[in-house]
Design a protein around this motif. Sequence first.
Motif, PDB file in Angstrom:
ATOM      1  N   ALA A  90      -3.084   7.223   6.650  1.00  0.00           N
ATOM      2  CA  ALA A  90      -1.760   8.081   6.495  1.00  0.00           C
ATOM      3  C   ALA A  90      -1.550   9.074   7.444  1.00  0.00           C
ATOM      4  CB  ALA A  90      -1.407   8.771   4.910  1.00  0.00           C
ATOM      5  N   LEU A  91      -2.726   9.963   7.617  1.00  0.00           N
ATOM      6  CA  LEU A  91      -2.981  10.976   8.406  1.00  0.00           C
ATOM      7  C   LEU A  91      -2.876  10.411   9.878  1.00  0.00           C
ATOM      8  CD1 LEU A  91      -3.779  13.602   9.297  1.00  0.00           C
ATOM      9  CD2 LEU A  91      -6.042  13.313   8.804  1.00  0.00           C
ATOM     10  N   LEU A  92      -3.814   9.274  10.109  1.00  0.00           N
ATOM     11  CA  LEU A  92      -3.708   8.575  11.729  1.00  0.00           C
ATOM     12  C   LEU A  92      -2.241   8.288  12.068  1.00  0.00           C
ATOM     13  CD1 LEU A  92      -6.858   6.571  11.288  1.00  0.00           C
ATOM     14  CD2 LEU A  92      -6.672   8.815  12.263  1.00  0.00           C
ATOM     15  N   MET A  93      -1.390   7.714  10.766  1.00  0.00           N
ATOM     16  CA  MET A  93      -0.210   7.330  11.514  1.00  0.00           C
ATOM     17  C   MET A  93       0.591   8.565  11.512  1.00  0.00           C
ATOM     18  SD  MET A  93       2.438   5.080   8.816  1.00  0.00           S
ATOM     19  CE  MET A  93       1.190   3.862   8.703  1.00  0.00           C
ATOM     20  N   ALA A  94       0.678   9.867  10.782  1.00  0.00           N
ATOM     21  CA  ALA A  94       1.197  10.872  10.899  1.00  0.00           C
ATOM     22  C   ALA A  94       0.821  11.422  12.410  1.00  0.00           C
ATOM     23  CB  ALA A  94       1.038  11.983  10.048  1.00  0.00           C
ATOM     24  N   LEU A  95      -0.490  11.233  12.963  1.00  0.00           N
ATOM     25  CA  LEU A  95      -0.756  11.855  14.087  1.00  0.00           C
ATOM     26  C   LEU A  95      -0.124  11.035  15.145  1.00  0.00           C
ATOM     27  CD1 LEU A  95      -4.632  12.476  13.715  1.00  0.00           C
ATOM     28  CD2 LEU A  95      -2.890  14.138  14.164  1.00  0.00           C
ATOM     29  N   ASP A  96      -0.122   9.497  15.049  1.00  0.00           N
ATOM     30  CA  ASP A  96       0.503   8.840  16.131  1.00  0.00           C
ATOM     31  C   ASP A  96       2.098   9.038  15.999  1.00  0.00           C
ATOM     32  OD1 ASP A  96       0.311   6.278  17.763  1.00  0.00           O
ATOM     33  OD2 ASP A  96       1.928   5.649  16.062  1.00  0.00           O
ATOM     34  N   GLU A  97       2.700   9.375  15.163  1.00  0.00           N
ATOM     35  CA  GLU A  97       3.984   9.674  15.015  1.00  0.00           C
ATOM     36  C   GLU A  97       4.521  10.885  15.804  1.00  0.00           C
ATOM     37  OE1 GLU A  97       5.431   9.553  11.129  1.00  0.00           O
ATOM     38  OE2 GLU A  97       5.530   7.364  11.165  1.00  0.00           O
ATOM     39  N   ALA A  98       3.187  11.915  15.504  1.00  0.00           N
ATOM     40  CA  ALA A  98       3.605  13.122  16.109  1.00  0.00           C
ATOM     41  C   ALA A  98       3.418  13.319  17.719  1.00  0.00           C
ATOM     42  CB  ALA A  98       2.540  14.100  15.620  1.00  0.00           C
ATOM     43  N   GLY A  99       2.757  11.923  18.343  1.00  0.00           N
ATOM     44  CA  GLY A  99       2.533  11.863  19.697  1.00  0.00           C
ATOM     45  C   GLY A  99       1.173  11.565  20.178  1.00  0.00           C
ATOM     46  N   ALA A 100       0.207  11.436  19.405  1.00  0.00           N
ATOM     47  CA  ALA A 100      -1.158  11.519  19.764  1.00  0.00           C
ATOM     48  C   ALA A 100      -1.394   9.922  19.876  1.00  0.00           C
ATOM     49  CB  ALA A 100      -2.125  11.712  18.684  1.00  0.00           C
ATOM     50  N   LEU A 101      -2.152   9.506  21.034  1.00  0.00           N
ATOM     51  CA  LEU A 101      -2.583   8.224  21.425  1.00  0.00           C
ATOM     52  C   LEU A 101      -3.830   7.881  20.873  1.00  0.00           C
ATOM     53  CD1 LEU A 101      -2.184   8.247  25.438  1.00  0.00           C
ATOM     54  CD2 LEU A 101      -0.542   7.443  23.743  1.00  0.00           C
TER      55      LEU A 101
END
Length: 602
Positions: free
Chosen positions: A100-111
């Motif tokens: 869930a944290l990785l998905m949130a980081l992805d949605e925030a713009g991280a590659l």
Amino acid sequence: MIEEGARHGILVAEARAERRVWFEHALAKAGLSAVFVPERDFGPVAWECCQAPPDGVRLFLWSLEGPLPKAEQVREVVASGVTVVILRDKRCESLPTSEALLMALDEAGALMVTAPTDPAGVDILVSLALRLCPERARRAEEQTRLLDELADRRVMEARLQYLVAHDELTGLANRRSLEAALQGDRGIRTGALLYLDLDRFDLVNDLEGHGSGDRLLVEVVGVLHRMLAPEQLAARIGADEFCIFLPDADKEAAAAMAERLRRALDGFHFLPGRDNYRISASLGVALLDGRSRLQHPGEAITRAHQACNVAKSNGRNRVHCYNEDDQDVYTRHRDVLWVPILREALVENRFFLVFQPIVRVADGAVTHYEVLLRLQGRSGQVHLPCEFIPVAERMGLIHAIDLWVVENAVDCLATLPEHQAGLGFSVNLSVHAFHQSSLYSLLQSTLAARGVAPDRITFEITETAAVSSHQQTRELIAKIRALGCHFALDDFGAGFSSFDYIKKFPVDYLKIDGQFISNLLHDETDQVLVKAMIDIARKLGKRTVAEYVETNEVFQLLREFGVDYVQGYLLGRPSAQLLDLSALPLHQPPFSTVECRPERAF
């Protein structure tokens, strides 16, 4: 160290020392350099860099093994133009990192990319990351914009949905919501509907401005809220008009509530500034029960409105309950039926004129005719003025009819043959004609265009109408007289101030009211009054006309009194054609006594 190396544009956060060394060699081989976060400072420094990246940093490489930033922090960094890359390798699969944290980081713009294993991969990674940076920034910006637009649209839709059912100024229900509340599953709900209309609200608007008027309405609504129960619905359906639905209320309860509201508003003070306004209201009550036979909520509102109008016409600041037998209700219903008939008659030119001779007593000469109005219905029936003129006055159509009569009377004079060129017309006007300046301009242009001498036109105005707007009427009469037209004061003697007004009012003729003539032979009081009117008029230099002359005996008595002109069925009925005679042999009346009800003028 960080600030000094920021000019290289790459910031690497790697917890493992051997990987930092490997990255440093790989970047150097690609001709790149970077700033590394030392292991001892990894936690606080990395977090600080994420929250506020140094100037010049374009790429932020972050190892998954270290403490990860929060999605909000990454979103702020990406928004500032920095590309954030989260590096993953096979060893990271065993780490307890939340998906869930990785998905949130992805949605925030991280590659999220797999960490390179050879130096060539580092060059490719950095190049691609820097190229993807502007696109991801645009995507993030576009997503933010769309979210903002969606939020604004939802707010607007919610506001529009609210306004569909509510009044914007007061927050009360509107007419649509009121009708929905009145409509039950099996027809109109039982109870009572109150119609409240503020008295003289327009004075506050005119004297204090519409802003003060709006404030008054809001304060009135505050009074309603304090007095109504939660189940009782108040709605604003007009500028200063409100409806209150009282579910299951009977006549007594509804009348009592209406009276309480009336008293509350009667004691209400409105202070927009220095002036203190006392507000009052007129209320109509309509019962909604099985006997009301209502099919639509609008009918209930109409009945309550009609009752409110009766309350206003009876003096305002009072309550009236709807009654189908009310004369005012019948009159208003009749007016509604007549309005389209009158409008069509004006458009289709179905009005026409008839003429009744006015005879000079001295020599029997027919000097002029009174012009009377008729309306021909679609089926050919003829309507007298008493049927439609009161409706036209109440419904705002009288001015158009006044102008039609004036224009057509002048046209008729213009078409008379040469031997009738000396005839004049006596034209009836309503008091409303003198409230519009267009009468004077129309008369002036029509007389000039048709070549009719102004002294052939005499306008009749009733005494009561002249008194009701004395100054304004007198000014317009003076202008029209200046053109050369004459004026007659009709129904003279019917008012209480007759003799005072003939001394001041600029008229040429006095038409004695028919109520004094119809029983002249048998009423000595009428004889005394008529003789007095004739004598006073003569001394004031005005000529008299006696109407309703139906018998030779009445005519002879009027001649003895010294009347100047006579008019009535004895001398001629109203007709679409003028008499062939220019004079009547008054010593031998040409018409026998006619027992019929005399006609009233326009």
